[in-house]
Write a protein that holds these residues in place. Structure first.
Motif, PDB file in Angstrom:
ATOM      1  N   ASP A 174       0.810  -1.220   0.000  1.00  0.00           N
ATOM      2  CA  ASP A 174       0.000   0.000   0.000  1.00  0.00           C
ATOM      3  C   ASP A 174       0.845   1.272   0.000  1.00  0.00           C
ATOM      4  OD1 ASP A 174       1.047  -0.311   2.506  1.00  0.00           O
ATOM      5  OD2 ASP A 174      -0.786   0.238   3.583  1.00  0.00           O
ATOM      6  N   ALA A 175       2.108   1.169  -0.432  1.00  0.00           N
ATOM      7  CA  ALA A 175       2.986   2.339  -0.443  1.00  0.00           C
ATOM      8  C   ALA A 175       2.456   3.396  -1.409  1.00  0.00           C
ATOM      9  CB  ALA A 175       4.396   1.929  -0.848  1.00  0.00           C
ATOM     10  N   ASP A 176       2.682   4.647  -1.044  1.00  0.00           N
ATOM     11  CA  ASP A 176       2.226   5.761  -1.868  1.00  0.00           C
ATOM     12  C   ASP A 176       3.320   6.180  -2.855  1.00  0.00           C
ATOM     13  OD1 ASP A 176      -0.182   5.976  -0.385  1.00  0.00           O
ATOM     14  OD2 ASP A 176       0.916   7.083   1.170  1.00  0.00           O
ATOM     15  N   THR A 177       2.907   6.727  -3.979  1.00  0.00           N
ATOM     16  CA  THR A 177       3.871   7.357  -4.885  1.00  0.00           C
ATOM     17  C   THR A 177       4.506   8.546  -4.166  1.00  0.00           C
ATOM     18  OG1 THR A 177       2.659   6.691  -6.863  1.00  0.00           O
ATOM     19  CG2 THR A 177       4.172   8.549  -7.077  1.00  0.00           C
ATOM     20  N   LEU A 178       5.817   8.639  -4.259  1.00  0.00           N
ATOM     21  CA  LEU A 178       6.556   9.637  -3.502  1.00  0.00           C
ATOM     22  C   LEU A 178       6.992  10.771  -4.431  1.00  0.00           C
ATOM     23  CD1 LEU A 178       7.635  10.142  -0.639  1.00  0.00           C
ATOM     24  CD2 LEU A 178       9.762   9.051  -1.345  1.00  0.00           C
ATOM     25  N   GLU A 179       6.662  12.016  -4.049  1.00  0.00           N
ATOM     26  CA  GLU A 179       7.094  13.191  -4.803  1.00  0.00           C
ATOM     27  C   GLU A 179       8.348  13.748  -4.146  1.00  0.00           C
ATOM     28  OE1 GLU A 179       4.163  16.171  -6.202  1.00  0.00           O
ATOM     29  OE2 GLU A 179       5.450  17.629  -5.170  1.00  0.00           O
ATOM     30  N   ILE A 180       9.429  13.812  -4.898  1.00  0.00           N
ATOM     31  CA  ILE A 180      10.727  14.228  -4.374  1.00  0.00           C
ATOM     32  C   ILE A 180      11.155  15.505  -5.077  1.00  0.00           C
ATOM     33  CG2 ILE A 180      13.152  13.601  -4.082  1.00  0.00           C
ATOM     34  CD1 ILE A 180      12.247  10.661  -4.207  1.00  0.00           C
ATOM     35  N   GLU A 181      11.536  16.507  -4.283  1.00  0.00           N
ATOM     36  CA  GLU A 181      12.046  17.761  -4.825  1.00  0.00           C
ATOM     37  C   GLU A 181      13.568  17.696  -4.855  1.00  0.00           C
ATOM     38  OE1 GLU A 181      11.364  22.557  -4.126  1.00  0.00           O
ATOM     39  OE2 GLU A 181      11.358  21.210  -2.399  1.00  0.00           O
ATOM     40  N   VAL A 182      14.143  17.828  -6.047  1.00  0.00           N
ATOM     41  CA  VAL A 182      15.593  17.807  -6.220  1.00  0.00           C
ATOM     42  C   VAL A 182      16.078  19.234  -6.445  1.00  0.00           C
ATOM     43  CG1 VAL A 182      17.542  16.885  -7.525  1.00  0.00           C
ATOM     44  CG2 VAL A 182      15.459  15.517  -7.251  1.00  0.00           C
ATOM     45  N   LEU A 183      16.898  19.738  -5.516  1.00  0.00           N
ATOM     46  CA  LEU A 183      17.467  21.078  -5.615  1.00  0.00           C
ATOM     47  C   LEU A 183      18.936  20.945  -5.979  1.00  0.00           C
ATOM     48  CD1 LEU A 183      16.004  22.503  -2.278  1.00  0.00           C
ATOM     49  CD2 LEU A 183      14.987  22.669  -4.537  1.00  0.00           C
ATOM     50  N   THR A 184      19.368  21.619  -7.027  1.00  0.00           N
ATOM     51  CA  THR A 184      20.777  21.589  -7.395  1.00  0.00           C
ATOM     52  C   THR A 184      21.298  23.019  -7.516  1.00  0.00           C
ATOM     53  OG1 THR A 184      20.326  21.559  -9.779  1.00  0.00           O
ATOM     54  CG2 THR A 184      20.506  19.439  -8.661  1.00  0.00           C
ATOM     55  N   ARG A 185      22.589  23.181  -7.219  1.00  0.00           N
ATOM     56  CA  ARG A 185      23.262  24.453  -7.454  1.00  0.00           C
ATOM     57  C   ARG A 185      24.601  24.133  -8.100  1.00  0.00           C
ATOM     58  NH1 ARG A 185      23.884  26.940  -2.456  1.00  0.00           N
ATOM     59  NH2 ARG A 185      21.930  28.059  -2.712  1.00  0.00           N
ATOM     60  N   ALA A 186      24.784  24.538  -9.334  1.00  0.00           N
ATOM     61  CA  ALA A 186      26.034  24.343 -10.054  1.00  0.00           C
ATOM     62  C   ALA A 186      26.586  25.714 -10.432  1.00  0.00           C
ATOM     63  CB  ALA A 186      25.814  23.486 -11.300  1.00  0.00           C
ATOM     64  N   CYS A 187      27.825  25.976 -10.031  1.00  0.00           N
ATOM     65  CA  CYS A 187      28.466  27.274 -10.298  1.00  0.00           C
ATOM     66  C   CYS A 187      27.609  28.427  -9.792  1.00  0.00           C
ATOM     67  CB  CYS A 187      28.749  27.439 -11.788  1.00  0.00           C
ATOM     68  SG  CYS A 187      29.970  26.278 -12.429  1.00  0.00           S
ATOM     69  N   GLY A 188      26.911  28.221  -8.677  1.00  0.00           N
ATOM     70  CA  GLY A 188      26.126  29.286  -8.075  1.00  0.00           C
ATOM     71  C   GLY A 188      24.734  29.467  -8.636  1.00  0.00           C
ATOM     72  N   ILE A 189      24.332  28.663  -9.626  1.00  0.00           N
ATOM     73  CA  ILE A 189      23.015  28.800 -10.252  1.00  0.00           C
ATOM     74  C   ILE A 189      22.100  27.690  -9.742  1.00  0.00           C
ATOM     75  CG2 ILE A 189      21.752  28.828 -12.433  1.00  0.00           C
ATOM     76  CD1 ILE A 189      24.303  29.852 -13.756  1.00  0.00           C
ATOM     77  N   ASP A 190      20.944  28.077  -9.201  1.00  0.00           N
ATOM     78  CA  ASP A 190      19.998  27.123  -8.624  1.00  0.00           C
ATOM     79  C   ASP A 190      19.043  26.568  -9.683  1.00  0.00           C
ATOM     80  OD1 ASP A 190      21.084  27.495  -6.151  1.00  0.00           O
ATOM     81  OD2 ASP A 190      19.597  28.951  -5.485  1.00  0.00           O
ATOM     82  N   HIS A 191      18.649  25.309  -9.464  1.00  0.00           N
ATOM     83  CA  HIS A 191      17.672  24.660 -10.345  1.00  0.00           C
ATOM     84  C   HIS A 191      16.851  23.682  -9.499  1.00  0.00           C
ATOM     85  CE1 HIS A 191      15.913  22.976 -13.995  1.00  0.00           C
ATOM     86  NE2 HIS A 191      16.187  21.778 -13.530  1.00  0.00           N
TER      87      HIS A 191
END
Length: 325
Positions: A137-154
Motif C-alpha cells: 500500500d505504499a504511496d507514490t513519492l514526490e521528491i524535490e531535487v534542488l541543485t546548485r552548479a556554479c552558483g546557479i539554482d535549479h
C-alpha cells in the motif's frame, strides 16, 4: 599476502578518533624481516584533499550541491538514495572518499538528503532513488531535487513509483570547478562580531577577509581571557540576498592557544536562527595537515545572514577563510 590487492587504511591526522583519509598501504617483504610488514606514508594526502584547499578558497556558494527533500507520508520513508559521480558512487558509507560529502536526516516532517561536491570533477552526476522493501500500500513519492552548479539554482521534481522495484533518476552534467567563476561575490558586505581581540570594544567589521583567499588575514574576537569576558563569541555576516545554505567549511587560527577548534553555524532570517550544525575548523597555519571538515547542514536553510558561534564557550573565535554551499 604481499601479492594480494591491498585494502585502504584509514589515517587519523588530528587524533580525533576519526579517519581523515584512506590511503593504500605499501606491502613489502624486507630482507631479514621475520614476516611481512606494512608502511603507510602519512605525509602524503590524496590528490582530492590536497587540491581542495590548495588553490581555491573562500569562493562562496561552492561548485556543486545536490539536495533531495520529500514529505514523510505513509510508507514513504524507506527510499534509498545513491549518487553516481565521475569518481564513484556516493552514499552515506562513502561520504568524504569519492569527492563528495553526504548527509541524510529527518527534519520535522521532511526527509532531507544533501550531497556537497567541493571542486566537483567534470562529468555526469546521476541521482538514483529506489523504493526498497515497500509494502503493497505504499504511496507514490514526490521528491524535490534542488541543485546548485556554479552558483546557479535549479529545481526538479521526481516521482518514485509505489511498487517495490520502483526507482527514479535525475542526471546533470557539470563542467567542473574551473569552468565556474571563482570571484568572491560578497566583497564589502557588512559583518558584525561580539567583541574585538584584546580590550577593544565591540565594533562592526567588514566580512571581506573571510573570503579573500589569504590564510593570514583573519577575523578575531575576544574570549574568556578578556577583562570583560566574551564567553559566547560570535561573528555574523550579511549575504547579498535570501540564500539557500546547504553546508559550510571554515578555517581559523586554531593553533593559537585559547582559540576555538569548533563552531556552531546558523542561518539568520529576521533574528530567527536556524542551526546548520557544528563543524571542526581547519588550521590556517597548516591547512594541508589540518584541513577543515566540510559540514552538510542538518537541514537546508534559507537566510539573509550567516552566524558562527564558538564551541566550547569561553574560547576566542578566529575565521580566516570560509566557503558556503
Amino acid at each position: 599476502d604481499p601479492g594480494h590487492e591491498p585494502e585502504k587504511i584509514g589515517v587519523d591526522y588530528d587524533n580525533d578518533g576519526e579517519a581523515d583519509a584512506y590511503l593504500p598501504p605499501t606491502w613489502t617483504l624486507p630482507a631479514g624481516a621475520p614476516g611481512p610488514w606494512v608502511a603507510i606514508d602519512t605525509a602524503t594526502r590524496s590528490e582530492f584533499e590536497t587540491e581542495l584547499f590548495k588553490n581555491v578558497r573562500g569562493a562562496l556558494w561552492g561548485d556543486l550541491i545536490i539536495s533531495l527533500h520529500w514529505d514523510l507520508v505513509a510508507n514513504a520513508s524507506d527510499a534509498d538514495v545513491m549518487i553516481f559521480t565521475p569518481q564513484g558512487v556516493l552514499t552515506a558509507q562513502s561520504s568524504g572518499r569519492t569527492g563528495g560529502f553526504f548527509s541524510e536526516d529527518v527534519m520535522g516532517k521532511r526527509h532531507v538528503v544533501s550531497a556537497i561536491f567541493p571542486l566537483a570533477t567534470p562529468g555526469e552526476y546521476t541521482v538514483q532513488v529506489a523504493r526498497g522493501d515497500a509494502p503493497d500500500d505504499a504511496d507514490t513519492l514526490e521528491i524535490e531535487v534542488l541543485t546548485r552548479a556554479c552558483g546557479i539554482d535549479h529545481t526538479q521534481l521526481l516521482f518514485l513509483p509505489a511498487d517495490q522495484d520502483g526507482n527514479a533518476t535525475y542526471s546533470l552534467r557539470h563542467a567542473g570547478p574551473y569552468a565556474c567563476s571563482r570571484e568572491p561575490p560578497l566583497v564589502g558586505r557588512r559583518g558584525w562580531q561580539s567583541s574585538m581581540p584584546g580590550e577593544s570594544v565591540s565594533a562592526p567589521t567588514t566580512s571581506t577577509v573571510a573570503f579573500d583567499r589569504d590564510w593570514s588575514t583573519c577575523i578575531g574576537t575576544g574570549g574568556h581571557n578578556r577583562t570583560l569576558p566574551d564567553d559566547l563569541a560570535w561573528w555574523r555576516m550579511e549575504l547579498d540576498t535570501m540564500r539557500r545554505i546547504d553546508g559550510i567549511w571554515v578555517v581559523g587560527q586554531t593553533h593559537v592557544l585559547g582559540t576555538a577548534t569548533h563552531v556552531d553555524v546558523y542561518g539568520v532570517e529576521r533574528d530567527e536562527e536556524t542551526w546548520c550544525g557544528r563543524v571542526k575548523l581547519g588550521d590556517s597555519s597548516n591547512v594541508n595537515s589540518t584541513p577543515p571538515h566540510v559540514l552538510p547542514c542538518a537541514s537546508v536553510i534559507y537566510a539573509r545572514q550567516l552566524k558562527v558561534r564558538v564551541h566550547p564557550p569561553g574560547a576566542a573565535l578566529s575565521i580566516c577563510e570560509l566557503e558556503v554551499f
